[in-house]
Design an enzyme around this catalytic site. Structure first.
Site, short mmCIF file in Angstrom:
data_model
loop_
_atom_site.label_atom_id
_atom_site.label_comp_id
_atom_site.label_asym_id
_atom_site.label_seq_id
_atom_site.Cartn_x
_atom_site.Cartn_y
_atom_site.Cartn_z
N ASP A 60 8.26 -14.41 4.56
CA ASP A 60 7.27 -15.02 3.68
C ASP A 60 5.88 -14.85 4.33
O ASP A 60 5.65 -15.36 5.43
CB ASP A 60 7.60 -16.50 3.48
N THR A 93 1.83 -13.87 -1.60
CA THR A 93 1.06 -14.13 -0.37
C THR A 93 0.95 -12.87 0.49
O THR A 93 -0.04 -12.69 1.19
CB THR A 93 1.73 -15.25 0.45
N THR A 94 1.97 -12.01 0.45
CA THR A 94 1.91 -10.76 1.23
C THR A 94 1.03 -9.74 0.52
O THR A 94 0.18 -9.09 1.15
CB THR A 94 3.33 -10.18 1.43
N ASP A 393 8.71 -20.96 -3.64
CA ASP A 393 8.08 -19.82 -4.33
C ASP A 393 8.65 -19.67 -5.74
O ASP A 393 7.93 -19.44 -6.70
CB ASP A 393 8.32 -18.51 -3.54
#
Length: 557
Positions: A60, A93-94, A393
Site C-alpha cells: 500500500d 495512493t501509489t 481502501d
C-alpha cells in the site's frame, strides 16, 4: 550556469535558482522509484521496520511512505500527496506518486532549456483541464443498486492488493459494510461515514474466511459481574449513559467536619441513597442492558444485578455512539432525564462470547442498523493489519461509487486515452506552452508503462502496441491486464476504476508538480550537528565592529 549560494549569519543557508528545481525533481523521482514496483496486481511487497521495532509487510503506497523518514523537503511534500489521496478517496495512493514523479521528470528538460516554471505550470494546468474533460467523456454510469456491478468494481480495486488472492471475500465485506451505514440525505444523495460508524475489529486466530460484517456492534468488554448478570439476552432493551453510576465526588478537595459519631453513618447512608435513587430512575424503564462510558460502583452493580439487568462500564465514546446508531438508543447524560424514546429496542440479541483469551460483547441482529462492526479473523497480526488496510481502501472505493456512481477503464487504459487525446490537441496549443503540454501527455503513459514493467513483459513492445491501438483516441477500453501483461479490453476483463479516484489522482499529481516546480529557493534554518569533540569550550561572545558589515560578501559564481 551555477546559481549563487548565499551563506547567511549563524545557521541559515540558502540555495536558489535552477539548482533547487533540479534537486526537488531528483528527490521526487527518488520517492516515486521507491514505490513504483508496488503498482498493479503483480506488484512486489515491501517489508518495513517501523519506529517501534515492529515489522510491516505491505504494498500500500500510503502505508510505505508513512513509515519513511526523509530529510529533503520536496520528498516530504511528495509523501503528503499520498496521505491526501488516502484521506480524500482512499485509493490510488501509489498512482499519484508515480504520476507526480513522471510529471516532474519530463519538466526537467525544459528547466535545462531555461523555460520559465510559470510557463510549464500553465501548460500543465491546461493539460489537467483537458484530461478531466476526457475522463468525463469516457466515464460510464453504474447502478448503485446492482450488486454484481458494484462487486466487480470493488474487486478490481482490490485486485492490485495483497488480499486480491482471497477472491470475493474482502469485496463482499466492504460492500456490506458501506451499504449498511449509508444514510439518505435526500435529492438522491447518500452519506457514508466510514470512520465514525464502521469499526474493524481484528481478532487473531481462525481463518480469513470466518471474517464477517455484523448487523450490529461488537466491543471488547464483558459484563461487570459475570456470575450475577446475564450474558445472553434476546431482544434486549438497551440504555446508554455517559455519566458515572457512583457517588459524586467534589470538584475540588472537599473537607467535611463531623461533630457527632452518628453523622458519619448519616453521611454513608446519603451516599447509598443517592446511588439507589440513580438506579431506581434507570430501572423505572425496565432495561435489560445498561452501558455507561464512566464508572459503575459496586453498590450500583448490586442494585442492577438484583433487578436482572446486565451492565457494561467504561466504554469508549466512539463505541457508545456506534451502539446508539445500531440499536436506536440515545446516549443520555443524566438518569433523571431518561425517556422511553431513549431506550434502544432494535437489537435482536445481546451476547458475550469468548474468542481466544478475551471476552467480546455482541449487540447483533439489529433491524436497520446505521453502524456496524467488521470482524476480521486471520493467522497472524501482520496478515490482519494488511487485510485491514486493503479493506479500508475497498470501503473507500465503495463509498466513492455510492457518492459518484461513474466508472472509467482501469489497467492504464484511461491514461493512454488521455495521453493520445492530449497529443492530438497539442498541435492546436499556441506558443511556447505547446512543448510542456505535449510532455504532460507523454507523462500520463508512466502508469501503463509501470504496470507492464511489474508484469515482467517486454515494455517497449507492449507500450508501442498500446499506443497504436489508442492513436486515434477511439479504443478507450483497451489496456494492459496487470496479471498476465496481455493487451485486452478492460470491459471484458471487468477491470475498472472509480471516476472519483482517477480525477483526484490527476488533480493531486499535476497540482503538486506545479507547486514543486515553482520553488526557486530553499532557506534552511536548521543548525548543523557539530563533530564530536568540537566546540567543547564555551564560545566567547563576539562584538561586531563597524567594518564587519562590509565583510559579508556573496560567494562568487
Amino acid at each position: 550556469m551555477q546559481a549563487p549560494v548565499l551563506v547567511l549569519k549563524d545557521s541559515l543557508t540558502r540555495e536558489s535558482g535552477s539548482k533547487v528545481q533540479h534537486a526537488n525533481i531528483q528527490a521526487s523521482k527518488a520517492v516515486a522509484d521507491i514505490i513504483r514496483t508496488t503498482l498493479g496486481p503483480r506488484s512486489m511487497l515491501k517489508m518495513l521496520l517501523d519506529a517501534g521495532g515492529g515489522i510491516v509487510v505491505t504494498n500500500d503506497g500510503n502505508c510505505i511512505l508513512r513509515e519513511l523518514d526523509l530529510a529533503h523537503p520536496a520528498a516530504k511534500s511528495m509523501i503528503e500527496l499520498s496521505r491526501t489521496q488516502d484521506e480524500e478517496v482512499g485509493d490510488g495512493t501509489t498512482s499519484v506518486i508515480v504520476l507526480a514523479g513522471e510529471m516532474l521528470h519530463v519538466a526537467e528538460a525544459f528547466i535545462d532549456k531555461d523555460f520559465h516554471p510559470t510557463v510549464i505550470c500553465r501548460a500543465y494546468n491546461k493539460a489537467l483541464e483537458d484530461a478531466i474533460a476526457v475522463l468525463d467523456k469516457i466515464a460510464t454510469p453504474v447502478d448503485v443498486n446492482d450488486r454484481v456491478a458494484m462487486l466487480g468494481m470493488v474487486k478490481s480495486c482490490i485486485g492490485t492488493k495483497f488480499t486480491g488472492q482471497f477472491g470475493d471475500l474482502i469485496a463482499d465485506l466492504a460492500l456490506d459494510a458501506t451499504t449498511t451505514v449509508g444514510v439518505d440525505l435526500g435529492q438522491g444523495l447518500r452519506e457514508v461515514d466510514i470512520k465514525k460508524y464502521i469499526k474493524v475489529e481484528k481478532v487473531p486466530g481462525g481463518q480469513l474466511e470466518d471474517s464477517k460484517v455484523l448487523k450490529g456492534v461488537m466491543i471488547n468488554k464483558d459484563v461487570v459481574a459475570p456470575g450475577k448478570m446475564r450474558r445472553k439476552i434476546i431482544n434486549p432493551r438497551i440504555i446508554l449513559l455517559d455519566c458515572p453510576l457512583e457517588y459524586k465526588k467534589g470538584e475540588n478537595q472537599t473537607n467535611a467536619e463531623l461533630v457527632r459519631e452518628e453523622d458519619w453513618g448519616i453521611l454513608l447512608k446519603m451516599e447509598e441513597e443517592y446511588i439507589e435513587n440513580l438506579c431506581m430512575q434507570i430501572l423505572k424503564f425496565k432495561p435489560d442492558l445498561v452501558i455507561t462510558e464512566k464508572g459503575l460502583s459496586d453498590l450500583a452493580c448490586h442494585y442492577l444485578s438484583k433487578a436482572g439487568v446486565s451492565a457494561i462500564r467504561r466504554l469508549r465514546k466512539t463505541d457508545n455512539n456506534r451502539i446508539a446508531k445500531a440499536c436506536g438508543a440515545v446516549v443520555v447524560n443524566r438518569p433523571d432525564e431518561l425517556q422511553e424514546s431513549d431506550v434502544g429496542t432494535r437489537a435482536g440479541i445481546f451476547e458475550v462470547k469468548k474468542i481466544g483469551d478475551e471476552f467480546f460483547a455482541f449487540i447483533d441482529e439489529c433491524t436497520d442498523p446505521k453502524a456496524c462492526t467488521v470482524l476480521l479473523r486471520g493467522a497472524s497480526k501482520d496478515l490482519l493489519n494488511e487485510v485491514e488496510r486493503n479493506l479500508q481502501d475497498a470501503m473507500s472505493v465503495a463509498r466513492n461509487m455510492i457518492k459518484n456512481p461513474k466508472l472509467v477503464p482501469g489497467g492504464g487504459a484511461t491514461e493512454l486515452t488521455v495521453s493520445a487525446t492530449l497529443k492530438q490537441k497539442s498541435s492546436s496549443v499556441e506558443g511556447i506552452e505547446k512543448w510542456p503540454y505535449e510532455a504532460a501527455a507523454i507523462a500520463f503513459e508512466a502508469i501503463p508503462r509501470t504496470l507492464a514493467q511489474n508484469c515482467g513483459v517486454n515494455v517497449i513492445r507492449t507500450m508501442t502496441a498500446l499506443q497504436g491501438k489508442h492513436a486515434n483516441g477511439e479504443n478507450a477500453w483497451i489496456g494492459i491486464d496487470g496479471s498476465t501483461g496481455a493487451i485486452t479490453d478492460m470491459k471484458e476483463r471487468k477491470i475498472w476504476d472509480a471516476y472519483n479516484v482517477k480525477a483526484q489522482t490527476f488533480k493531486t499529481a499535476i497540482e503538486a508538480a506545479c507547486m514543486l516546480l515553482r520553488i526557486d529557493d530553499i532557506v534552511s534554518g536548521i543548525k548543523k550537528k557539530q563533530a564530536p569533540g568540537a566546540g567543547q569550550a564555551p564560545s566567547k561572545p563576539t562584538i561586531e565592529q563597524e567594518g564587519d558589515a562590509d565583510n559579508e560578501q556573496m560567494i562568487p559564481e
